[in-house]
Design an enzyme around this catalytic site. Structure first.
Site, PDB file in Angstrom:
ATOM      1  N   ASP A 153      22.115 -47.811  79.251  1.00  0.00           N
ATOM      2  CA  ASP A 153      22.661 -48.269  77.982  1.00  0.00           C
ATOM      3  C   ASP A 153      24.169 -48.411  78.116  1.00  0.00           C
ATOM      4  OD1 ASP A 153      22.256 -48.902  75.107  1.00  0.00           O
ATOM      5  OD2 ASP A 153      23.574 -47.180  74.823  1.00  0.00           O
TER       6      ASP A 153
ATOM      7  N   GLU B 242      27.967 -49.175  75.676  1.00  0.00           N
ATOM      8  CA  GLU B 242      28.648 -49.383  74.405  1.00  0.00           C
ATOM      9  C   GLU B 242      29.819 -50.321  74.679  1.00  0.00           C
ATOM     10  OE1 GLU B 242      27.325 -48.434  71.722  1.00  0.00           O
ATOM     11  OE2 GLU B 242      25.910 -46.941  72.485  1.00  0.00           O
TER      12      GLU B 242
ATOM     13  N   GLU C 180      35.125 -51.666  62.827  1.00  0.00           N
ATOM     14  CA  GLU C 180      33.693 -51.754  62.506  1.00  0.00           C
ATOM     15  C   GLU C 180      32.812 -51.338  63.681  1.00  0.00           C
ATOM     16  OE1 GLU C 180      35.127 -56.107  63.080  1.00  0.00           O
ATOM     17  OE2 GLU C 180      35.875 -54.233  62.227  1.00  0.00           O
TER      18      GLU C 180
ATOM     19  N   HIS D 135      29.781 -46.440  67.275  1.00  0.00           N
ATOM     20  CA  HIS D 135      29.675 -45.522  68.416  1.00  0.00           C
ATOM     21  C   HIS D 135      30.753 -44.435  68.465  1.00  0.00           C
ATOM     22  CE1 HIS D 135      32.838 -48.037  70.043  1.00  0.00           C
ATOM     23  NE2 HIS D 135      32.028 -49.043  70.358  1.00  0.00           N
TER      24      HIS D 135
ATOM     25  N   HIS E 285      25.811 -43.848  68.001  1.00  0.00           N
ATOM     26  CA  HIS E 285      25.343 -44.388  69.276  1.00  0.00           C
ATOM     27  C   HIS E 285      26.189 -43.790  70.404  1.00  0.00           C
ATOM     28  CE1 HIS E 285      22.758 -47.898  67.974  1.00  0.00           C
ATOM     29  NE2 HIS E 285      23.272 -47.472  66.834  1.00  0.00           N
TER      30      HIS E 285
ATOM     31  N   ASP F 164      21.668 -42.375  74.312  1.00  0.00           N
ATOM     32  CA  ASP F 164      20.676 -43.415  74.036  1.00  0.00           C
ATOM     33  C   ASP F 164      19.801 -43.695  75.256  1.00  0.00           C
ATOM     34  OD1 ASP F 164      21.688 -43.553  71.526  1.00  0.00           O
ATOM     35  OD2 ASP F 164      22.419 -45.604  71.645  1.00  0.00           O
TER      36      ASP F 164
END
Length: 246
Positions: free
Chosen positions: A7, A9, A52, A57, A158, A163
């Site tokens: 995963d 971010e 935002e 995260h 997140h 994750d």
């Protein structure tokens, strides 16, 4: 088979708009067993992280200001994933960002090029798999955790490694529940005793397996006859309903 549950971010949605990765997390499995090897790295994206996205995260400019840039961790990351099958939820998104980072790096430095991912790794999109298995339903990671009874209560924001760990449990549950097959081998004596007590009174048949073999247990004659009788009963019921409809 070597698999990496992966995963990332990022600073935004589209790398073509200048967005970059800020975190990578990966968990290694071999033959559906966790090896204990992981890869986790925060990355300085060399750009501002919009508010935002931080709300999703929790990674802001200050958190990654002193982290390495992608060029400094690229080789270690490549060695971790190269040759493996990558299991990623919404794979086109993450693979797109990884390939973008490799392309930026390759353009800046000489030496062997890294990537693209699909030329050196298999890619399994667990979101596409979930949509095929559960059409018309929500298939986000949170929704799949609820569907497969996987605890994700500790997932407030997140996070790439968190994750990836959750996705690993979801993937195993979706594709056969390997945990159940290896539970006895991995439990201590006290756990085995508690597990035995919990199943007391149930008709559980334990299989003694040798490596690389799965024992085949064939039905008895009585079981075969009972199965045939049940099939015949269902057939007659279906035909009766068909005649009634017509």
């Amino acid at each position: 088979m070597r698999q990496i549950i992966l995963d990332t971010e990022t600073t935004g949605i589209d790398p073509k708009e200048g967005h970059r990765m800020v975190e990578i997390g990966g968990v290694e499995m071999i033959n559906r067993r966790f090896t204990g090897r992981t890869f986790h790295q925060y990355i300085n994206p060399e750009r501002h992280i919009d508010a935002e996205v931080v709300a999703i995260h929790g990674i802001d400019d200050a958190k990654v200001a002193n982290e390495p840039v992608f060029a400094e961790i690229a080789d270690a990351f490549w060695e971790f994933i190269k040759g493996a099958e990558l299991v990623i939820h919404n794979a086109p998104f993450d693979v797109g960002f990884i390939d973008h980072e490799f392309a930026l790096l390759n353009a800046k430095r000489g030496g062997p090029a890294l990537g693209p991912v699909r030329e050196h790794c298999g890619v399994l999109d667990s979101l596409a798999l979930a949509r095929a298995m559960h059409p018309g339903q929500r298939n986000s990671l949170d929704a799949l955790c609820k569907r497969y009874d996987i605890d994700n209560g500790h997932r407030v924001l997140h996070g790439a490694l968190l994750d990836a760990e959750i996705l690993a449990d979801v993937y195993l549950a979706m594709t056969g529940g390997q945990t159940a097959l290896t539970l006895d081998a991995e439990m201590g004596s006290d756990d085995r005793e508690n597990n035995s007590q919990a199943h007391e009174g149930l008709n559980v048949q334990r299989l003694s397996l040798t490596p690389g073999q799965l024992r085949v247990v064939r039905p008895t004659q009585a079981e075969t006859e009972a199965h045939r009788a049940k099939c015949e009963a269902h057939k007659l019921h279906w035909l009766g309903g068909l005649n009634a409809d017509h």
